[in-house]
Design an enzyme around this catalytic site. Structure first.
Site, PDB file in Angstrom:
ATOM      1  CB  THR A 135      -0.717  -0.102   1.193  1.00 57.47           C
ATOM      2  OG1 THR A 135      -1.492  -1.654   1.431  1.00 57.47           O
ATOM      3  CG2 THR A 135      -2.324   0.974   1.238  1.00 57.47           C
ATOM      4  CB  CYS A 281      -3.444  -1.817   6.612  1.00 53.58           C
ATOM      5  SG  CYS A 281      -2.642  -2.392   5.848  1.00 53.58           S
TER       6      CYS A 281
HETATM    7  C1  UDX Z   1       3.631  -4.746   3.748  1.00 53.55           C
HETATM    8  C2  UDX Z   1       2.974  -3.114   3.759  1.00 53.55           C
HETATM    9  O1  UDX Z   1       3.563  -3.121   5.696  1.00 53.55           O
HETATM   10  C3  UDX Z   1       1.464  -3.272   3.550  1.00 53.55           C
HETATM   11  O2  UDX Z   1       1.631  -1.606   3.791  1.00 53.55           O
HETATM   12  C4  UDX Z   1       1.834  -3.521   2.085  1.00 53.55           C
HETATM   13  O3  UDX Z   1       0.511  -3.540   1.301  1.00 53.55           O
HETATM   14  C5  UDX Z   1       1.692  -5.187   1.947  1.00 53.55           C
HETATM   15  O4  UDX Z   1       3.231  -4.894   2.727  1.00 53.55           O
HETATM   16  P1  UDX Z   1       3.306  -6.921   5.347  1.00 53.55           P
HETATM   17  O5  UDX Z   1       3.308  -8.404   4.020  1.00 53.55           O
HETATM   18  O6  UDX Z   1       2.713  -7.064   5.494  1.00 53.55           O
HETATM   19  O7  UDX Z   1       3.269  -5.415   4.307  1.00 53.55           O
HETATM   20  O8  UDX Z   1       5.164  -6.696   5.837  1.00 53.55           O
HETATM   21  P2  UDX Z   1       5.538  -6.988   6.336  1.00 53.55           P
HETATM   22  O9  UDX Z   1       5.019  -8.418   7.001  1.00 53.55           O
HETATM   23  O10 UDX Z   1       6.991  -6.471   7.052  1.00 53.55           O
HETATM   24  O11 UDX Z   1       6.717  -7.913   5.207  1.00 53.55           O
HETATM   25  C6  UDX Z   1       7.238  -7.184   4.728  1.00 53.55           C
HETATM   26  C7  UDX Z   1       8.616  -8.138   3.546  1.00 53.55           C
HETATM   27  O12 UDX Z   1      10.021  -7.164   2.692  1.00 53.55           O
HETATM   28  C8  UDX Z   1       9.848  -8.552   5.533  1.00 53.55           C
HETATM   29  O13 UDX Z   1       9.410  -9.539   5.017  1.00 53.55           O
HETATM   30  C9  UDX Z   1      10.904  -7.451   5.314  1.00 53.55           C
HETATM   31  O14 UDX Z   1      12.119  -8.133   5.727  1.00 53.55           O
HETATM   32  C10 UDX Z   1      11.460  -7.724   3.916  1.00 53.55           C
HETATM   33  N1  UDX Z   1      11.701  -6.554   2.923  1.00 53.55           N
HETATM   34  C11 UDX Z   1      11.848  -5.554   2.851  1.00 53.55           C
HETATM   35  C12 UDX Z   1      12.657  -6.914   1.181  1.00 53.55           C
HETATM   36  O15 UDX Z   1      12.632  -8.386   1.175  1.00 53.55           O
HETATM   37  N2  UDX Z   1      13.319  -6.066   0.764  1.00 53.55           N
HETATM   38  C13 UDX Z   1      13.273  -4.871   1.493  1.00 53.55           C
HETATM   39  O16 UDX Z   1      14.236  -3.795   0.872  1.00 53.55           O
HETATM   40  C14 UDX Z   1      12.653  -4.143   2.588  1.00 53.55           C
HETATM   41  C1  UDX Z   2      -7.653  -4.125   6.983  1.00 51.67           C
HETATM   42  C2  UDX Z   2      -8.305  -4.249   5.470  1.00 51.67           C
HETATM   43  O1  UDX Z   2      -9.695  -4.935   5.872  1.00 51.67           O
HETATM   44  C3  UDX Z   2      -8.196  -5.281   4.180  1.00 51.67           C
HETATM   45  O2  UDX Z   2      -8.581  -5.136   3.282  1.00 51.67           O
HETATM   46  C4  UDX Z   2      -6.501  -4.248   4.162  1.00 51.67           C
HETATM   47  O3  UDX Z   2      -5.782  -5.415   2.914  1.00 51.67           O
HETATM   48  C5  UDX Z   2      -5.676  -3.983   5.383  1.00 51.67           C
HETATM   49  O4  UDX Z   2      -6.377  -3.736   6.368  1.00 51.67           O
HETATM   50  P1  UDX Z   2      -6.592  -5.860   8.465  1.00 51.67           P
HETATM   51  O5  UDX Z   2      -5.370  -4.871   9.393  1.00 51.67           O
HETATM   52  O6  UDX Z   2      -6.243  -6.959   8.251  1.00 51.67           O
HETATM   53  O7  UDX Z   2      -7.133  -5.825   7.410  1.00 51.67           O
HETATM   54  O8  UDX Z   2      -7.890  -6.179   9.614  1.00 51.67           O
HETATM   55  P2  UDX Z   2      -9.582  -5.540   9.607  1.00 51.67           P
HETATM   56  O9  UDX Z   2     -10.239  -7.186  10.178  1.00 51.67           O
HETATM   57  O10 UDX Z   2     -10.058  -4.877   8.778  1.00 51.67           O
HETATM   58  O11 UDX Z   2      -9.584  -5.241  10.917  1.00 51.67           O
HETATM   59  C6  UDX Z   2      -8.530  -4.207  11.232  1.00 51.67           C
HETATM   60  C7  UDX Z   2      -8.230  -3.380  12.983  1.00 51.67           C
HETATM   61  O12 UDX Z   2     -10.446  -3.274  13.049  1.00 51.67           O
HETATM   62  C8  UDX Z   2      -8.578  -4.801  13.878  1.00 51.67           C
HETATM   63  O13 UDX Z   2      -8.031  -4.089  15.181  1.00 51.67           O
HETATM   64  C9  UDX Z   2     -10.307  -5.364  14.649  1.00 51.67           C
HETATM   65  O14 UDX Z   2     -10.076  -5.729  15.223  1.00 51.67           O
HETATM   66  C10 UDX Z   2     -11.135  -3.798  14.532  1.00 51.67           C
HETATM   67  N1  UDX Z   2     -12.322  -3.806  13.970  1.00 51.67           N
HETATM   68  C11 UDX Z   2     -12.660  -4.451  12.626  1.00 51.67           C
HETATM   69  C12 UDX Z   2     -13.058  -3.845  14.675  1.00 51.67           C
HETATM   70  O15 UDX Z   2     -12.658  -3.468  16.577  1.00 51.67           O
HETATM   71  N2  UDX Z   2     -14.133  -4.082  14.698  1.00 51.67           N
HETATM   72  C13 UDX Z   2     -14.681  -4.035  13.595  1.00 51.67           C
HETATM   73  O16 UDX Z   2     -15.928  -3.922  13.670  1.00 51.67           O
HETATM   74  C14 UDX Z   2     -14.254  -4.488  12.380  1.00 51.67           C
END
Ligand code: UDX
Ligand code: UDX
Length: 473
Positions: A135, A281
């Site tokens: 994102t 996010c």
């Molecule tokens: C990430 C972002 O936080 C989110 O905004 C986006 O939508 C999807 O990518 P997420 O997969 O949850 O989400 O992040 P994370 O679990 O931290 O994984 C990112 C990975 O990238 C890590 O394992 C990190 O080691 C790796 N990385 C980071 C690389 O391999 N190369 C880099 O230069 C930086």
């Molecule tokens: C979110 C978006 O849903 C997803 O589409 C995007 O790609 C990444 O961010 P995620 O962060 O995995 O996904 O969780 P989500 O289920 O959306 O919940 C986010 C937070 O809101 C959590 O802390 C959850 O507990 C809270 N939540 C959600 C509430 O407190 N009440 C609700 O009714 C729904």
């Protein structure tokens, strides 16, 4: 026309990259997928023979990994080789909020994304489609394009390279990632070159109905992702604001949610009140919107969205303060059992979990916390709280706050003055509260910050009960 995609490389083996590539590999056996990451430990875990050790916990993920790993799905740290060979590259690295410099506290830190673009520019061969999966703030594709175009221009006739950049934001929610990927509400693909867009559509077309694959320009795609998360987060803050009002007026927020949610224009989802939204996010994406709006001189727009985040912080403080007040204004030396540390159920992720701030508040007040979570490790909690775990039992009189991790719920509850439910894990819903109350010190309290325990189950116990948004208690 489409470009033939036989090899995909995904940079970033995190919560998004790992599950997304596992589903693509499963649905497209004719494509070889290499997921690469700088983090060797993470890659080791993705390759672990014990599927319980995978670095990401998602229902159904182990089944996919078992089916595809070593066949058309590979995890490694070989970034260069896999970029060289790929027809399509997904950038799925993290983009945390900047903590210093220009835009600190709001803008996303794009250094990892930029680093990836530079690696792609350096190592790619032939024509490569680069897909933004992380994102990102609106206009990031432009930065990626500038880096790639510069490489394209300086490539010589022997090693002629060219690129297309697409935005393909991820809408998966943690805990339901595999289901969300296998049956998405929509797949969004933003870009300029229709051939590149069609190439990615063709991949998704293997399992997603055509009418669910939306094509937009690249800026709409980037902004749509931020907007979707901002709207969802706003709903959570909205219902949490009503929960606070319910507590004062005698209304019950669950009844209000139900009544409001049956209006088909509003819809019933995302109306559960709780300790506030967490996850990697929501906060980050809203702060990005705030940054962009301010950048374009739209202060009122920026303020509107910033309020959603501010309210979320207020909500967490509101809960920790009301708990302290109910416990006679002091929790110093008291034992508080914390049930749930993940930011929501069915994930081991604690990023931005409301439990972090609430526990920190309790520690500051001198409480002894015994924390249970079925998926989060004590090591992770230690990182999040920034305080070492105290393995030996603290004297009740010690005034410094401390915490320890308990594998069993009953151990976490034993001798506690209060239980605070912070994550809506199923196993907490099934507890025998009568039995639980006998394990606690009297007077004992149950604070249900997720509103998952029915008051009928508490009525016959000795527990004092508070449930979020229930003004009838
Ligand atoms: C990430 C972002 O936080 C989110 O905004 C986006 O939508 C999807 O990518 P997420 O997969 O949850 O989400 O992040 P994370 O679990 O931290 O994984 C990112 C990975 O990238 C890590 O394992 C990190 O080691 C790796 N990385 C980071 C690389 O391999 N190369 C880099 O230069 C930086
Ligand atoms: C979110 C978006 O849903 C997803 O589409 C995007 O790609 C990444 O961010 P995620 O962060 O995995 O996904 O969780 P989500 O289920 O959306 O919940 C986010 C937070 O809101 C959590 O802390 C959850 O507990 C809270 N939540 C959600 C509430 O407190 N009440 C609700 O009714 C729904």
């Amino acid at each position: 026309m489409t470009f033939e995609v036989k090899k995909i490389c995904c940079i970033g083996a995190g919560y998004v990259g790992g599950p997304t590539m596992a589903v693509i590999a499963d649905k497209c056996p004719y494509i070889t997928i290499n997921v690469v990451d700088l983090n060797q430990e993470r890659i080791k875990l993705w390759n672990h023979s014990d599927l319980n050790k995978l670095p990401v916990y998602e229902t159904g993920l182990d089944r996919l990994i078992e089916r595809c790993r070593g066949k058309n799905l590979h995890f490694s740290t070989k970034i260069r080789e896999n970029i060289e060979e790929a027809d399509m590259i997904f950038i799925s690295v993290n983009t945390p909020t900047k903590n210093k410099g220009l835009g600190a506290g709001k803008a996303s830190d794009l250094k990892w994304v930029e680093g990836c673009a530079r690696d792609v520019a350096k190592f790619a061969k032939g024509h490569t489609i680069v897909v933004e999966k992380s994102t990102l703030p609106v206009k990031t594709a432009e930065a990626i394009k500038i880096i790639l175009t510069a490489a394209q221009k300086s490539s010589n006739s022997e090693k002629k390279i060219s690129f297309d950049v697409l935005s393909n934001p991820e809408f998966l929610a943690e805990g339901t990632a595999i289901k969300d990927l296998e049956k998405p509400d929509r797949v969004l693909i933003g870009g300029e070159n229709i051939n590149a867009i069609n190439s990615l559509s063709k991949i998704y077309g293997n399992w997603v109905p055509k009418n669910k694959i939306i094509h937009t320009n690249i800026w709409s795609s980037e902004l749509a992702k931020l907007t979707a998360n901002a709207f969802l987060a706003q709903r959570v803050s909205s219902i949490n604001s009503i929960a606070a009002l319910c507590e004062k007026t005698g209304a019950d927020v669950r009844e209000v949610s139900k009544a409001v949610g049956t209006d088909s224009r509003i819809g019933c989802k995302f109306l559960n009140s709780g300790p506030g939204f967490g996850g990697s996010c929501f906060k980050k994406d809203i702060l990005n919107l705030v940054y962009i709006a301010n950048h374009f001189g739209l202060k009122e727009v920026a303020d509107f969205w910033e309020n959603v985040v501010d309210f979320n912080t207020f909500n967490q403080t509101r809960i920790s303060q009301l708990i302290v007040k109910k416990l006679f204004g002091t929790i110093s030396g008291k034992k508080i059992s914390i049930l749930g540390f993940a930011f929501k159920a069915n994930t081991n992720d604690t990023r931005e979990s409301p439990a972090i701030n609430i526990c920190k508040d309790f520690l500051e007040e001198g409480a002894h916390l015994s924390i249970h979570d079925p998926k989060v490790s004590s090591l992770q909690i230690e990182k999040d709280l920034g305080i070492e775990e105290q393995k030996t039992t603290q004297s009740n009189l010690a005034s410094e706050g401390s915490w320890c991790f308990k594998e069993k719920i009953t151990d976490a509850i034993e001798g506690a003055d209060a239980i605070v439910i912070l994550t809506e894990w199923d196993e907490y819903k099934k507890l025998d509260w009568d039995k639980v109350s006998t394990l606690m010190r009297k007077p004992s309290w149950l604070f249900d910050a997720r509103g998952i325990i029915s008051k009928i189950n508490i009525e016959k116990t000795n527990l004092n009960f508070w449930s979020i948004g229930d003004g009838s208690l």
